[in-house]
Scaffold this motif. Structure first.
Motif, PDB file in Angstrom:
ATOM      1  N   UNK A 141       1.922   8.258   6.082  1.00  0.00           N
ATOM      2  CA  UNK A 141       1.909   8.582   4.653  1.00  0.00           C
ATOM      3  C   UNK A 141       3.302   8.501   4.044  1.00  0.00           C
ATOM      4  N   UNK A 142       3.342   7.979   2.803  1.00  0.00           N
ATOM      5  CA  UNK A 142       4.596   7.908   2.056  1.00  0.00           C
ATOM      6  C   UNK A 142       4.918   9.236   1.384  1.00  0.00           C
ATOM      7  N   UNK A 173       0.851  -1.180   0.000  1.00  0.00           N
ATOM      8  CA  UNK A 173       0.000   0.000   0.000  1.00  0.00           C
ATOM      9  C   UNK A 173       0.894   1.240   0.000  1.00  0.00           C
ATOM     10  N   UNK A 174       0.531   2.190  -0.831  1.00  0.00           N
ATOM     11  CA  UNK A 174       1.185   3.494  -0.874  1.00  0.00           C
ATOM     12  C   UNK A 174       0.172   4.504  -0.368  1.00  0.00           C
ATOM     13  N   UNK A 175       0.648   5.504   0.366  1.00  0.00           N
ATOM     14  CA  UNK A 175      -0.266   6.482   0.939  1.00  0.00           C
ATOM     15  C   UNK A 175       0.180   7.905   0.603  1.00  0.00           C
ATOM     16  N   UNK A 176      -0.827   8.750   0.290  1.00  0.00           N
ATOM     17  CA  UNK A 176      -0.587  10.123  -0.144  1.00  0.00           C
ATOM     18  C   UNK A 176      -1.449  11.061   0.694  1.00  0.00           C
ATOM     19  N   UNK A 177      -0.833  12.123   1.195  1.00  0.00           N
ATOM     20  CA  UNK A 177      -1.550  13.162   1.916  1.00  0.00           C
ATOM     21  C   UNK A 177      -1.329  14.488   1.201  1.00  0.00           C
ATOM     22  N   UNK A 178      -2.420  15.125   0.782  1.00  0.00           N
ATOM     23  CA  UNK A 178      -2.348  16.460   0.183  1.00  0.00           C
ATOM     24  C   UNK A 178      -2.559  17.480   1.291  1.00  0.00           C
ATOM     25  N   UNK A 179      -1.758  18.559   1.279  1.00  0.00           N
ATOM     26  CA  UNK A 179      -1.828  19.557   2.340  1.00  0.00           C
ATOM     27  C   UNK A 179      -1.932  20.954   1.745  1.00  0.00           C
ATOM     28  N   UNK A 211      -7.861   0.465  -3.722  1.00  0.00           N
ATOM     29  CA  UNK A 211      -7.553  -0.422  -2.597  1.00  0.00           C
ATOM     30  C   UNK A 211      -6.060  -0.566  -2.333  1.00  0.00           C
ATOM     31  N   UNK A 212      -5.226  -0.031  -3.211  1.00  0.00           N
ATOM     32  CA  UNK A 212      -3.781  -0.168  -3.021  1.00  0.00           C
ATOM     33  C   UNK A 212      -3.060   1.169  -2.828  1.00  0.00           C
ATOM     34  N   UNK A 213      -3.763   2.268  -3.067  1.00  0.00           N
ATOM     35  CA  UNK A 213      -3.195   3.593  -2.827  1.00  0.00           C
ATOM     36  C   UNK A 213      -4.187   4.359  -1.955  1.00  0.00           C
ATOM     37  N   UNK A 214      -3.730   4.735  -0.770  1.00  0.00           N
ATOM     38  CA  UNK A 214      -4.550   5.460   0.204  1.00  0.00           C
ATOM     39  C   UNK A 214      -4.330   6.955  -0.008  1.00  0.00           C
ATOM     40  N   UNK A 215      -5.405   7.750   0.104  1.00  0.00           N
ATOM     41  CA  UNK A 215      -5.276   9.193  -0.092  1.00  0.00           C
ATOM     42  C   UNK A 215      -6.134   9.935   0.928  1.00  0.00           C
ATOM     43  N   UNK A 216      -5.625  11.076   1.354  1.00  0.00           N
ATOM     44  CA  UNK A 216      -6.324  11.927   2.304  1.00  0.00           C
ATOM     45  C   UNK A 216      -5.830  13.355   2.084  1.00  0.00           C
ATOM     46  N   UNK A 217      -6.399  14.290   2.840  1.00  0.00           N
ATOM     47  CA  UNK A 217      -5.943  15.676   2.783  1.00  0.00           C
ATOM     48  C   UNK A 217      -6.047  16.284   4.171  1.00  0.00           C
ATOM     49  N   UNK A 218      -5.295  17.359   4.373  1.00  0.00           N
ATOM     50  CA  UNK A 218      -5.279  18.042   5.662  1.00  0.00           C
ATOM     51  C   UNK A 218      -4.822  19.479   5.444  1.00  0.00           C
ATOM     52  N   UNK A 219      -5.002  20.288   6.461  1.00  0.00           N
ATOM     53  CA  UNK A 219      -4.564  21.679   6.417  1.00  0.00           C
ATOM     54  C   UNK A 219      -3.522  21.946   7.484  1.00  0.00           C
ATOM     55  N   UNK A 220      -2.723  22.979   7.275  1.00  0.00           N
ATOM     56  CA  UNK A 220      -1.762  23.372   8.301  1.00  0.00           C
ATOM     57  C   UNK A 220      -2.444  24.216   9.375  1.00  0.00           C
TER      58      UNK A 220
END
Length: 164
Positions: A82-83, A1-7, A33-42
């Motif tokens: 997150x990667x 699994x690879x994981x990505x977080x957008x900020x 199902x193999x790449x996880x993604x989410x987002x967050x703010x500072x």
């Protein structure tokens, strides 16, 4: 699994747009199902809020779901979860790196979104909260997410055991 977080700054415009677009691209490739993604703010100004009406309207027009998305702030756990931490502008990247401290030397790859699009010759994804130009951001996000998808698919291929 690879994981990505957008900020981004408040997690209501740019980063949720990138999250929704990337999820849409993942789904179209059968990779959700193999790449996880989410987002967050500072920042913490919009915690728990849905994406900005400009982001929602644009995503609706393009048939892209943002269901279940709520603004949250970057957490220390994100650095181990997150990667890739993909920051929408220079200030976001600086803030994330300050929060990370020495962790920046670890497995997490922190970079600016526009590093995915060097041919665009612009450092930052403009903030439509201030500019009002959600279409411009959508174009950049769509193009950059496609490049990130290519990068993550290549990484997945390297992670697969030989002969499978």
């Amino acid at each position: 699994m690879i994981s990505v977080l957008f900020v981004c700054l408040g997690n209501i415009c740019r980063s949720p747009m990138a999250e929704a677009v990337f999820r849409h691209q993942l789904k179209s490739q059968g990779l959700e199902d193999v790449i996880k993604v989410d987002s967050a703010g500072t920042g913490d100004w919009h915690l728990g809020k849905v994406p900005h009406e400009g982001t929602r309207g644009l995503l609706d027009r393009h048939g892209i779901s943002y269901e279940g998305m709520r603004a949250r702030q970057v957490r220390l756990d994100d650095y181990s979860d997150y990667d890739y931490i993909v920051c929408m502008d220079t200030n976001n990247e600086r803030d994330v790196r300050q929060m990370l401290g020495s962790r920046c030397d670890g497995h997490v790859k922190v970079f600016k979104f526009m590093d995915l699009l060097p041919e665009r010759k612009t450092a930052d994804v403009p903030d439509p909260y201030y500019t009002g130009n959600f279409e411009e951001v959508y174009e950049l996000v769509s193009e950059g997410c496609a490049k990130l998808l290519e990068r993550t698919v290549e990484q997945l291929k390297q992670l697969k055991p030989a002969g499978r």
